[in-house]
Design a protein around this motif. Structure first.
Motif, PDB file in Angstrom:
ATOM      1  N   PHE A  59       0.822  -1.213   0.000  1.00  0.00           N
ATOM      2  CA  PHE A  59       0.000   0.000   0.000  1.00  0.00           C
ATOM      3  C   PHE A  59       0.857   1.265   0.000  1.00  0.00           C
ATOM      4  CE2 PHE A  59      -3.157  -3.034   0.665  1.00  0.00           C
ATOM      5  CZ  PHE A  59      -4.414  -2.474   0.763  1.00  0.00           C
ATOM      6  N   LEU A  60       1.780   1.354   0.965  1.00  0.00           N
ATOM      7  CA  LEU A  60       2.529   2.607   1.115  1.00  0.00           C
ATOM      8  C   LEU A  60       3.380   2.966  -0.102  1.00  0.00           C
ATOM      9  CD1 LEU A  60       3.715   2.838   4.829  1.00  0.00           C
ATOM     10  CD2 LEU A  60       1.892   4.066   3.655  1.00  0.00           C
ATOM     11  N   PRO A  61       4.156   2.039  -0.688  1.00  0.00           N
ATOM     12  CA  PRO A  61       4.939   2.435  -1.859  1.00  0.00           C
ATOM     13  C   PRO A  61       4.096   3.003  -2.993  1.00  0.00           C
ATOM     14  CG  PRO A  61       5.740   0.344  -1.024  1.00  0.00           C
ATOM     15  CD  PRO A  61       4.484   0.660  -0.261  1.00  0.00           C
ATOM     16  N   ALA A  62       2.958   2.366  -3.274  1.00  0.00           N
ATOM     17  CA  ALA A  62       2.105   2.849  -4.359  1.00  0.00           C
ATOM     18  C   ALA A  62       1.527   4.220  -4.043  1.00  0.00           C
ATOM     19  CB  ALA A  62       0.974   1.842  -4.623  1.00  0.00           C
ATOM     20  N   ASP A 207       6.567   1.330 -26.272  1.00  0.00           N
ATOM     21  CA  ASP A 207       5.325   0.595 -26.063  1.00  0.00           C
ATOM     22  C   ASP A 207       4.669   1.122 -24.791  1.00  0.00           C
ATOM     23  OD1 ASP A 207       3.292  -1.189 -25.436  1.00  0.00           O
ATOM     24  OD2 ASP A 207       4.380  -2.928 -26.219  1.00  0.00           O
ATOM     25  N   PRO A 208       3.518   1.804 -24.891  1.00  0.00           N
ATOM     26  CA  PRO A 208       2.874   2.371 -23.691  1.00  0.00           C
ATOM     27  C   PRO A 208       2.572   1.323 -22.626  1.00  0.00           C
ATOM     28  CG  PRO A 208       1.868   3.265 -25.684  1.00  0.00           C
ATOM     29  CD  PRO A 208       2.779   2.160 -26.118  1.00  0.00           C
ATOM     30  N   MET A 209       2.190   0.112 -23.039  1.00  0.00           N
ATOM     31  CA  MET A 209       1.865  -0.920 -22.061  1.00  0.00           C
ATOM     32  C   MET A 209       3.091  -1.342 -21.267  1.00  0.00           C
ATOM     33  SD  MET A 209      -0.742  -2.549 -20.892  1.00  0.00           S
ATOM     34  CE  MET A 209      -1.953  -2.413 -22.224  1.00  0.00           C
ATOM     35  N   LEU A 210       4.219  -1.548 -21.958  1.00  0.00           N
ATOM     36  CA  LEU A 210       5.449  -1.928 -21.269  1.00  0.00           C
ATOM     37  C   LEU A 210       5.941  -0.804 -20.360  1.00  0.00           C
ATOM     38  CD1 LEU A 210       7.467  -3.820 -24.042  1.00  0.00           C
ATOM     39  CD2 LEU A 210       6.223  -4.775 -22.099  1.00  0.00           C
ATOM     40  N   GLU A 211       5.827   0.416 -20.833  1.00  0.00           N
ATOM     41  CA  GLU A 211       6.254   1.538 -20.007  1.00  0.00           C
ATOM     42  C   GLU A 211       5.360   1.669 -18.766  1.00  0.00           C
ATOM     43  OE1 GLU A 211       7.353   6.300 -20.355  1.00  0.00           O
ATOM     44  OE2 GLU A 211       6.660   5.197 -22.109  1.00  0.00           O
ATOM     45  N   GLY A 212       4.075   1.402 -18.932  1.00  0.00           N
ATOM     46  CA  GLY A 212       3.174   1.424 -17.788  1.00  0.00           C
ATOM     47  C   GLY A 212       3.561   0.381 -16.744  1.00  0.00           C
ATOM     48  N   ILE A 213       3.972  -0.795 -17.195  1.00  0.00           N
ATOM     49  CA  ILE A 213       4.416  -1.845 -16.273  1.00  0.00           C
ATOM     50  C   ILE A 213       5.694  -1.411 -15.563  1.00  0.00           C
ATOM     51  CG2 ILE A 213       5.248  -4.218 -16.114  1.00  0.00           C
ATOM     52  CD1 ILE A 213       3.421  -4.888 -18.482  1.00  0.00           C
ATOM     53  N   ALA A 214       6.599  -0.774 -16.326  1.00  0.00           N
ATOM     54  CA  ALA A 214       7.841  -0.284 -15.721  1.00  0.00           C
ATOM     55  C   ALA A 214       7.550   0.753 -14.633  1.00  0.00           C
ATOM     56  CB  ALA A 214       8.746   0.309 -16.794  1.00  0.00           C
ATOM     57  N   ILE A 215       6.595   1.631 -14.884  1.00  0.00           N
ATOM     58  CA  ILE A 215       6.220   2.629 -13.887  1.00  0.00           C
ATOM     59  C   ILE A 215       5.627   1.955 -12.659  1.00  0.00           C
ATOM     60  CG2 ILE A 215       4.717   4.609 -13.429  1.00  0.00           C
ATOM     61  CD1 ILE A 215       4.921   5.295 -16.408  1.00  0.00           C
ATOM     62  N   LEU A 216       4.835   0.920 -12.879  1.00  0.00           N
ATOM     63  CA  LEU A 216       4.198   0.210 -11.770  1.00  0.00           C
ATOM     64  C   LEU A 216       5.231  -0.452 -10.868  1.00  0.00           C
ATOM     65  CD1 LEU A 216       1.588  -0.826 -10.437  1.00  0.00           C
ATOM     66  CD2 LEU A 216       1.644  -2.751 -12.032  1.00  0.00           C
ATOM     67  N   VAL A 217       6.295  -0.977 -11.442  1.00  0.00           N
ATOM     68  CA  VAL A 217       7.311  -1.689 -10.662  1.00  0.00           C
ATOM     69  C   VAL A 217       8.217  -0.718  -9.905  1.00  0.00           C
ATOM     70  CG1 VAL A 217       9.333  -3.197 -10.868  1.00  0.00           C
ATOM     71  CG2 VAL A 217       7.270  -3.678 -12.191  1.00  0.00           C
TER      72      VAL A 217
END
Length: 526
Positions: A59-62, A207-217
């Motif tokens: 929770f906190l990191p996000a 690739d917007p999807m891959l970049e979105g995953i990178a941001i999530l991690v």
């Protein structure tokens, strides 16, 4: 089935509380806490508790990452002295005051007393962002920056207090100094390095999807990197988010933002709402097994500690600024001073939340010797009660804001207008050279210049009643939106007649949605 029931109840609570908050002047966070208390009355849902590690590691990191990405680094710099003092000295003073009260009045040993004080010392970034977002930009940014940084200070104190009580730590001046340096320096360094790595990786992605995953991690990687060297994961996430907030606009494309911003806005809303429900659930659980006699004593203890937590902030707000004024009398600082009335808003916005809850729930149950952790149940009970009382301050916040007579803050609207005019001017200046480079004909160039000039005149005339440009644009927008609705109806008709597939419907509908958003000029969610 318990997990599924909690998911459904959480969704229903979020929608219902949001609907009630939009109709009545009550903050959604308070309604969600009440919903958590009510859920606790359902017998087979009483055991639905999240492990504290989930709160700290998921929770906190996000939540902190998104708060860092959407705050203003410029305002943090302008108010750096206030942010530093409130996120360090005020945390220590608050923790010490609560510890002294718990020791001398409630009879706790010094170790558990400092555990309680450290857990309740930091304000909560999520609660501040939710409950105080409509305040002037300077006030909100200062409060958010304080709550983003003070977690690191509080968690150092908390770790020392727990370690000394359990028997794992030996308190010496050199040891404490090293832990503070490691927590702050290591956290900022780890966050900066992860942010730099994320920047370098994302700038090579298309690739917007891959970049979105990178941001999530990214926030979880920053937290993990700091925790691996026993530094502050909270500060690492904040440092990473602030760094990326400065470099990301240069590397992130429109398609990625269109994907990522709504996702993070929705995800953080759900996560923060779940935390408020969990606070109510834990508070109800802490009170459930009390007898009528111990209930009265517990309520008195909670009121006393809450009065100390809130009172220390009020005393700090009305003493330290005036002490600093006697020393720093520079014209630039004199111009940034606020009145005593306006200061009441900051004093009343000391909400506690997720960090305090996670810290309290993470208190070990036994010592190294195997004996129970002293006064653990009382600590949990008092902390949950104080968190709830601090959130209830939001009920008074509208009245306090009216009393404070805060000056109208038009700076955001003015800077938006400046940015739009400046960018349109830059496009108009570059149109001839750009058209020549692309080999675009004169008719197309003239058409684009006309559209850009129309947008510029519209932006300059924004807020002016009766302006013909504004009236023309309003009529143009209304007609365009009505025709878009007609196109959408025709699209659905084609699908119903089985002349196009659902896949085609979704693709065309997405393009119509983009057009609708463009005409509506809807601000992106934060």
């Amino acid at each position: 089935m318990l997990g599924l029931e909690m998911v459904v109840l959480l969704g229903v609570a979020l929608v219902a509380c949001g609907a009630l908050a939009s109709r009545y002047p009550i903050a959604p966070a308070i309604l969600l806490v009440v919903a958590g208390v009510l859920i606790g009355f359902v017998p087979h849902l009483r055991h639905a508790h999240l492990p504290p590690e989930i709160i700290l590691l998921v929770f906190l990191p996000a939540l902190l990452f998104w708060e860092s990405l959407t705050t203003s680094l410029r305002e943090i710099r302008n108010n750096l002295r206030v942010v530093v003092l409130t996120s360090t000295a005020l945390v220590v003073v608050t923790a010490g005051a609560v510890a002294a009260t718990a020791h001398y009045v409630l009879g706790m040993a010094w170790g558990p007393a400092w555990v309680l004080g450290a857990a309740l010392a930091p304000t909560d970034a999520t609660a501040v962002g939710v409950l105080a977002r409509n305040l002037p930009r300077r006030t909100v940014t200062t409060l958010r920056a304080e709550s983003l940084v003070n977690d690191g200070t509080a968690l150092v104190l908390y770790g020392l207090a727990v370690g000394v009580t359990v028997g794992e730590e030996h308190l010496t001046g050199l040891h404490v100094t090293w832990l503070v340096v490691l927590s702050y320096g290591g956290g900022v360094l780890a966050g900066g390095l992860v942010g730099l790595l994320s920047w370098q990786i994302r700038r090579r992605m298309d690739d917007p999807m891959l970049e979105g995953i990178a941001i999530l991690v990214t926030p979880f990687a920053a937290f993990l990197a700091a925790e691996s060297i026993e530094a502050s994961g909270v500060l690492a996430v904040v440092a990473c988010g602030l760094f990326l907030s400065q470099v990301a606009p240069r590397i992130t494309g429109a398609a990625t933002r269109h994907l990522v911003v709504p996702f993070w806005s929705l995800a953080t809303t759900v996560l923060s709402s779940a935390l408020f429900v969990l606070i109510g659930l834990e508070a109800q659980s802490a009170f459930r097994n009390l007898s009528s006699e111990s209930m009265g004593r517990a309520l008195l203890d909670i009121l006393l500690v809450a009065a100390v937590v809130i009172g220390v902030r009020w005393v700090w707000t009305y003493t330290t600024p005036y002490a600093i004024r006697t020393v720093d009398r520079r014209p630039a600082q004199r111009a940034r001073r606020v009145s005593a009335r306006q200061r009441t808003v900051s004093a009343a916005a000391g909400f506690r939340g997720a960090v305090s809850l996670a810290a309290i729930l993470a208190v070990p149950r036994t010592l190294e010797s195997g004996a129970p952790f002293p006064d653990r149940d009382l600590i949990v009970l008092i902390a949950c009660g104080v968190i709830m009382l601090s959130l209830l301050q939001a009920l008074l916040l509208p009245a306090i804001v009216r009393f404070a007579r805060l000056p109208a803050d038009d700076s955001v609207a003015e800077e938006i207008q400046l940015a739009e005019v400046f960018t349109l001017d830059a496009a108009l200046e570059a149109i001839d050279d750009t058209a020549l480079q692309l080999g675009v004909g004169d008719l197309v160039t003239a058409r684009v210049r006309h559209e850009l000039d129309k947008q510029r005149r519209l932006v300059k005339a924004a807020g002016v009643d009766g302006d013909p440009v504004v009236e023309h644009h309003g009529q143009y927008t209304s007609l365009s939106l009505a025709l878009l609705a007609r196109r959408r109806d025709a699209l659905v008709q084609l699908r119903d007649e089985r002349r196009i597939d659902d896949i085609v419907l979704r693709q065309v509908q997405a393009r119509l949605d983009i057009e609708e958003i463009r005409f509506s000029r809807t601000a992106p969610p934060e």
